[in-house]
Scaffold this motif. Structure first.
Motif, PDB file in Angstrom:
ATOM      1  N   ALA A   1       0.986  -1.090   0.042  1.00  0.00           N
ATOM      2  CA  ALA A   1       0.007   0.003   0.011  1.00  0.00           C
ATOM      3  C   ALA A   1       0.957   1.365   0.031  1.00  0.00           C
ATOM      4  O   ALA A   1       0.494   2.265  -0.689  1.00  0.00           O
ATOM      5  CB  ALA A   1      -0.923   0.006   1.203  1.00  0.00           C
ATOM      6  N   VAL A   2       2.036   1.274   0.788  1.00  0.00           N
ATOM      7  CA  VAL A   2       2.701   2.484   0.967  1.00  0.00           C
ATOM      8  C   VAL A   2       3.445   2.406  -0.357  1.00  0.00           C
ATOM      9  O   VAL A   2       3.669   3.661  -1.268  1.00  0.00           O
ATOM     10  CB  VAL A   2       3.855   2.205   1.931  1.00  0.00           C
ATOM     11  CG1 VAL A   2       4.912   3.265   1.868  1.00  0.00           C
ATOM     12  CG2 VAL A   2       3.163   2.279   3.301  1.00  0.00           C
ATOM     13  N   ALA A   3       3.916   1.394  -1.013  1.00  0.00           N
ATOM     14  CA  ALA A   3       4.577   1.537  -2.202  1.00  0.00           C
ATOM     15  C   ALA A   3       3.922   2.038  -3.412  1.00  0.00           C
ATOM     16  O   ALA A   3       4.233   2.913  -4.351  1.00  0.00           O
ATOM     17  CB  ALA A   3       5.288   0.007  -2.749  1.00  0.00           C
ATOM     18  N   ASP A   4       2.444   1.638  -3.506  1.00  0.00           N
ATOM     19  CA  ASP A   4       1.467   2.277  -4.557  1.00  0.00           C
ATOM     20  C   ASP A   4       1.257   3.615  -4.299  1.00  0.00           C
ATOM     21  O   ASP A   4       1.259   4.349  -5.223  1.00  0.00           O
ATOM     22  CB  ASP A   4       0.299   1.534  -4.287  1.00  0.00           C
ATOM     23  CG  ASP A   4       0.132  -0.027  -4.732  1.00  0.00           C
ATOM     24  OD1 ASP A   4       1.225  -0.391  -5.472  1.00  0.00           O
ATOM     25  OD2 ASP A   4      -0.616  -0.845  -4.464  1.00  0.00           O
ATOM     26  N   LEU A   5       0.839   3.945  -2.763  1.00  0.00           N
ATOM     27  CA  LEU A   5       0.826   5.397  -2.696  1.00  0.00           C
ATOM     28  C   LEU A   5       2.062   6.052  -3.020  1.00  0.00           C
ATOM     29  O   LEU A   5       1.976   7.408  -3.655  1.00  0.00           O
ATOM     30  CB  LEU A   5       0.469   5.631  -1.318  1.00  0.00           C
ATOM     31  CG  LEU A   5      -0.925   5.264  -0.808  1.00  0.00           C
ATOM     32  CD1 LEU A   5      -1.068   5.406   0.620  1.00  0.00           C
ATOM     33  CD2 LEU A   5      -1.938   6.317  -1.616  1.00  0.00           C
ATOM     34  N   ASN A   6       3.401   5.833  -2.980  1.00  0.00           N
ATOM     35  CA  ASN A   6       4.709   6.340  -3.153  1.00  0.00           C
ATOM     36  C   ASN A   6       4.714   6.739  -4.597  1.00  0.00           C
ATOM     37  O   ASN A   6       4.875   7.623  -5.200  1.00  0.00           O
ATOM     38  CB  ASN A   6       5.564   5.571  -2.521  1.00  0.00           C
ATOM     39  CG  ASN A   6       6.983   6.561  -2.569  1.00  0.00           C
ATOM     40  OD1 ASN A   6       6.821   7.672  -2.359  1.00  0.00           O
ATOM     41  ND2 ASN A   6       7.974   5.835  -2.524  1.00  0.00           N
ATOM     42  N   ALA A   7       4.608   5.560  -5.409  1.00  0.00           N
ATOM     43  CA  ALA A   7       4.433   5.676  -6.759  1.00  0.00           C
ATOM     44  C   ALA A   7       3.606   6.610  -7.471  1.00  0.00           C
ATOM     45  O   ALA A   7       3.762   7.483  -8.377  1.00  0.00           O
ATOM     46  CB  ALA A   7       4.202   4.234  -7.236  1.00  0.00           C
ATOM     47  N   ARG A   8       2.175   6.488  -6.948  1.00  0.00           N
ATOM     48  CA  ARG A   8       1.267   7.583  -7.634  1.00  0.00           C
ATOM     49  C   ARG A   8       1.758   9.057  -7.167  1.00  0.00           C
ATOM     50  O   ARG A   8       1.554   9.719  -8.009  1.00  0.00           O
ATOM     51  CB  ARG A   8      -0.051   7.247  -6.848  1.00  0.00           C
ATOM     52  CG  ARG A   8      -1.187   7.195  -7.725  1.00  0.00           C
ATOM     53  CD  ARG A   8      -2.515   6.675  -7.040  1.00  0.00           C
ATOM     54  NE  ARG A   8      -2.410   5.661  -6.346  1.00  0.00           N
ATOM     55  CZ  ARG A   8      -3.340   5.198  -5.180  1.00  0.00           C
ATOM     56  NH1 ARG A   8      -4.316   5.986  -5.258  1.00  0.00           N
ATOM     57  NH2 ARG A   8      -3.327   4.200  -4.639  1.00  0.00           N
ATOM     58  N   ILE A   9       2.067   9.211  -6.087  1.00  0.00           N
ATOM     59  CA  ILE A   9       2.646  10.507  -5.593  1.00  0.00           C
ATOM     60  C   ILE A   9       3.788  11.114  -6.475  1.00  0.00           C
ATOM     61  O   ILE A   9       3.834  12.169  -7.026  1.00  0.00           O
ATOM     62  CB  ILE A   9       2.838  10.851  -4.060  1.00  0.00           C
ATOM     63  CG1 ILE A   9       1.857  10.662  -3.375  1.00  0.00           C
ATOM     64  CG2 ILE A   9       3.707  12.063  -3.841  1.00  0.00           C
ATOM     65  CD1 ILE A   9       1.993  10.548  -1.966  1.00  0.00           C
ATOM     66  N   SER A  10       4.688  10.112  -6.499  1.00  0.00           N
ATOM     67  CA  SER A  10       6.032  10.541  -7.567  1.00  0.00           C
ATOM     68  C   SER A  10       5.699  10.682  -8.915  1.00  0.00           C
ATOM     69  O   SER A  10       6.325  11.539  -9.548  1.00  0.00           O
ATOM     70  CB  SER A  10       7.009   9.350  -7.452  1.00  0.00           C
ATOM     71  OG  SER A  10       7.335   9.056  -6.034  1.00  0.00           O
ATOM     72  N   ASN A  11       4.655  10.003  -9.463  1.00  0.00           N
ATOM     73  CA  ASN A  11       4.318  10.258 -10.941  1.00  0.00           C
ATOM     74  C   ASN A  11       3.148  11.175 -11.178  1.00  0.00           C
ATOM     75  O   ASN A  11       3.040  11.358 -12.179  1.00  0.00           O
ATOM     76  CB  ASN A  11       3.889   8.830 -11.260  1.00  0.00           C
ATOM     77  CG  ASN A  11       4.995   7.843 -11.573  1.00  0.00           C
ATOM     78  OD1 ASN A  11       5.952   7.900 -11.494  1.00  0.00           O
ATOM     79  ND2 ASN A  11       4.385   6.351 -11.030  1.00  0.00           N
ATOM     80  N   SER A  12       2.528  11.629  -9.940  1.00  0.00           N
ATOM     81  CA  SER A  12       1.588  12.616 -10.445  1.00  0.00           C
ATOM     82  C   SER A  12       2.065  13.878 -11.093  1.00  0.00           C
ATOM     83  O   SER A  12       1.224  14.230 -11.982  1.00  0.00           O
ATOM     84  CB  SER A  12       1.075  13.365  -9.209  1.00  0.00           C
ATOM     85  OG  SER A  12       0.491  12.096  -8.381  1.00  0.00           O
ATOM     86  N   PRO A  13       3.273  14.374 -11.138  1.00  0.00           N
ATOM     87  CA  PRO A  13       3.471  15.505 -11.840  1.00  0.00           C
ATOM     88  C   PRO A  13       3.416  15.300 -13.484  1.00  0.00           C
ATOM     89  O   PRO A  13       3.138  15.946 -14.301  1.00  0.00           O
ATOM     90  CB  PRO A  13       4.946  15.962 -11.468  1.00  0.00           C
ATOM     91  CG  PRO A  13       4.807  15.553 -10.013  1.00  0.00           C
ATOM     92  CD  PRO A  13       3.975  14.321  -9.915  1.00  0.00           C
TER      93      PRO A  13
END
Length: 74
Positions: free
Chosen positions: A23-35
């Motif tokens: 779950a942390v990995a998915d959220l981190n990836a989403r935040i990192s890729n958002s821009p």
């Protein structure tokens, strides 16, 4: 040998947690890729030139970071 900064240590800690927690990995990836997703949305679906989309997203990121810093300092 130079000591790593607090920010670097926190980043390493988050990376380690993300390796163990999906779950942390998915959220981190989403935040990192958002821009990237926002730039793509502005260019492909709204017709913005690349340099304008990049500049707008960069300014948005700077604003968010300033707000976070101000909240942390309060």
């Amino acid at each position: 040998m130079n000591q790593p900064s607090i920010q670097k240590l926190r980043s390493l800690r988050l990376d380690a947690l993300a390796r163990d927690d999906r779950a942390v990995a998915d959220l981190n990836a989403r935040i990192s890729n958002s821009p990237d997703y926002l730039v793509e949305e502005l260019m492909n679906n709204h017709g913005w030139p690349a340099h304008e989309a990049l500049c707008a997203v960069q300014q948005l990121q700077e604003k968010v970071l300033r707000n976070i810093s101000e909240q942390a300092a309060a």
